[in-house]
Design a protein around this motif. Structure first.
Motif, mmCIF file in Angstrom:
data_model
loop_
_atom_site.group_PDB
_atom_site.id
_atom_site.type_symbol
_atom_site.label_atom_id
_atom_site.label_comp_id
_atom_site.label_asym_id
_atom_site.label_seq_id
_atom_site.Cartn_x
_atom_site.Cartn_y
_atom_site.Cartn_z
ATOM 1 N N SER A 347 -0.252 -0.065 -6.313
ATOM 2 C CA SER A 347 0.647 0.710 -5.441
ATOM 3 C C SER A 347 0.232 2.148 -5.588
ATOM 4 O O SER A 347 0.829 2.936 -4.830
ATOM 5 C CB SER A 347 1.873 0.564 -6.120
ATOM 6 O OG SER A 347 2.286 -0.843 -5.663
ATOM 7 N N ALA A 381 3.200 -0.236 -1.285
ATOM 8 C CA ALA A 381 4.238 -0.421 -2.359
ATOM 9 C C ALA A 381 5.536 -1.242 -2.006
ATOM 10 O O ALA A 381 6.008 -1.950 -2.777
ATOM 11 C CB ALA A 381 4.733 1.151 -2.481
ATOM 12 N N ILE A 496 5.616 5.659 -3.723
ATOM 13 C CA ILE A 496 6.080 4.294 -4.595
ATOM 14 C C ILE A 496 7.563 4.203 -4.343
ATOM 15 O O ILE A 496 8.135 3.336 -3.994
ATOM 16 C CB ILE A 496 5.668 4.445 -5.929
ATOM 17 C CG1 ILE A 496 4.067 4.282 -6.062
ATOM 18 C CG2 ILE A 496 6.351 3.215 -6.663
ATOM 19 C CD1 ILE A 496 3.404 4.136 -7.343
#
Length: 542
Positions: A347, A381, A496
């Motif tokens: 991520s 993410a 994220i």
């Protein structure tokens, strides 16, 4: 730094050694694991030598009509990935009852991939890719179940058809340039460029021509899935990166397919309800990141290979492949920690190499790519929030055993000494329809046959493999320490956070399931035809 006079014989010897040991294992089966370990360590050492070399090493064998090799830092990243992933799979499988044939084919795949990474002429690349395809086919079919054999044959047909187009394109280049060198693509006829790119795109699992990948990677054994997604799929990606360096027009084609692939893969991954299929779709997406910035694609390929191998090994030990079932129960805490670290790396969280790779890739994008690739990063993410927000056992609110109908996936936590056992219970509920290519996992798939023998993947081997892969991710930060700036870290955090917010608000409750019809065999052939039309149009237009 080593002089080229020393590195040249080392290169030839290393390639031959990797392949020859695969044959030696057939004669000395009791040494299969030790010899495999020796080859993987040798590749890691060679990759380290390349990374410290002061210049690329061009090497021509048998004069101008022979083999052309280029050992440079770009190839070194792929070779290092191959070495570490192979070492991890060896650790994972060390105490399993796999026979010498498995390790022989593992080394054949390892050696042919190494050859593909340093080959710099069209014919040598073709031979290396074909050998790697055969080795991968045999590994996929290793369980010898009906399902695994069908999946392997499906892979082999698509792969061989793609490479036939590639070969015709290579012959066309030679006809016009009297050379098989990649540099000849700069003045090659449009049809030759289109055919060569078609072969590499299909073989590399890029864009719609890569939709053969989810079924192949998800239905293979856990160790084979880790190999396929971690490194085998990248055999065709490095030649595409080298093509991008030939001319600006080819660079643009590679970048366009990179962006399109990143968005397509992550769109499927966000809504996928099966763990291994989600990882497979995300492999497609991450290949797009590698292609979107060819100059730094090697580093991104390294970090992705380490993370994806780790995730496949961990996913193989989860109590179910169904995210809905996983969310309704707790999972082993150590498994969750491994999933958490690997998911945070891919991520783009700082302190893990995934952050540095993403920062470097986004820095090398052209202006028209930036917004699209940032969207793909948010999609990443979102996808891995599915693993991050699973519930590990040990929390006070989850101490009570969850009892219920085992068929509904409610398996008592205290009755689950090994995560693999639960998969056996849930997997028996799925049925396999070979004729219609039902893509849900089934009791007869290679992955589930593996789970019926829980002892084949002992926890000690799993955690040695995971520790090796995660440790490598931390150390890989050293390749691009300049990524750690306030701006880069802030951007990664916002990406994220946005992904997790969308996951909780939209994706977590979503019942959307994207159709799988495009993955059926006849549609894969149609996708290949459609890709060829697009490539011919691009080549003729530019």
């Amino acid at each position: 730094m080593l002089a080229s006079s020393i590195l040249e014989p080392l290169t030839v010897g290393w390639v031959v050694f990797s392949l020859m040991v695969g044959f030696v294992i057939a004669l000395l089966p009791k040494l299969d694991r030790v010899l495999s370990l020796l080859v993987a360590v040798t590749s890691a050492v060679y990759a380290g030598l390349l990374l410290t070399a002061n210049a690329p090493l061009p090497l021509t064998l048998l004069d101008r009509f022979g083999v052309t090799l280029v050992a440079d830092s770009l190839a070194a990243f792929f070779i290092l990935t191959n070495a570490i992933v192979t070492l991890a799979v060896l650790c994972y499988s060390w105490q399993s009852p796999k026979k010498a044939f498995f390790y022989s084919q593992l080394l054949m795949l390892h050696g042919s991939l190494n050859a593909a990474f340093i080959c710099a002429d069209l014919v040598s690349i073709y031979i290396a890719l074909e050998v790697s395809g055969i080795a991968a086919f045999l590994l996929i079919a290793y369980p010898r179940s009906d399902r695994s054999i069908w999946v392997a044959l499906r892979y082999l047909f698509i792969s061989n058809a793609a490479m036939l187009f590639y070969l015709v394109g290579a012959v066309s280049v030679y006809q016009h340039q009297h050379s098989f060198a990649l540099a000849g693509l700069a003045k090659a006829p449009p049809e030759a460029i289109a055919l060569i790119f078609l072969g590499l795109l299909v073989k590399g699992g890029v864009f719609i021509s890569g939709l053969w990948l989810p079924l192949t990677h998800s239905e293979s054994e856990t160790s084979v899935s880790a190999l396929l997604s971690g490194i085998a799929i990248k055999a065709s990606i490095l030649p595409l990166l080298r093509c991008a360096f030939v001319s600006d027009d080819l660079d643009l084609i590679v970048r366009i397919f990179g962006v399109a692939t990143a968005l397509l893969g992550v769109s499927y991954a966000m809504f996928e309800k099966d763990t291994k299929r989600m990882l497979a779709f995300h492999t497609i997406s991450q290949l797009g990141f590698v292609l979107a910035a060819p100059l730094v694609g090697g580093f991104y390929a390294l970090t992705h290979g380490l993370v994806k191998s780790c995730l496949f090994l961990l996913a193989g030990s989860l109590p179910s492949r169904n995210f809905k079932i996983l969310k309704s129960q707790t999972i082993d805490r150590t498994l969750w920690v491994g999933l958490l670290l690997a998911s945070l790396s891919i991520s783009g969280l700082p302190l893990l190499a995934g952050f540095a790779a993403k920062a470097l890739t986004l820095k090398e994008l052209q202006p028209w790519q930036t917004m699209l690739m940032n969207a793909a990063a948010i999609g990443t993410a979102i996808s891995f929030a599915k693993f991050i927000f699973l519930k590990p056992n040990g929390f006070p609110s989850l101490d009570k055993a969850v009892s219920g109908d085992q068929g509904a996936g409610q398996i008592t936590a205290h009755a689950l000494p090994k995560p693999e056992v639960a998969v056996m219970a849930s997997s028996t509920l799925a049925t396999s329809n070979l004729a219609t290519q039902n893509l849900n996992f089934s009791g007869t798939s290679a992955a589930n046959l593996e789970l019926k023998a829980a002892a084949t993947a002992p926890k000690s081997g799993l955690w040695i493999a995971v520790s090796l892969l995660l440790g490598s991710l931390v150390l890989a930060n050293g390749f691009y320490g300049a990524a750690y700036t306030v701006d880069s870290a802030s951007k990664a955090g916002l990406t994220i956070a946005a992904g997790w917010l969308i996951y909780w608000v939209v994706i977590r409750q979503s019942t959307v399931k994207l159709p799988q019809v495009a993955e059926e065999f006849d549609h894969l052939v149609g996708a290949m035809s459609l890709t060829s039309v697009v490539l011919f149009w691009m080549a003729l237009s530019w």
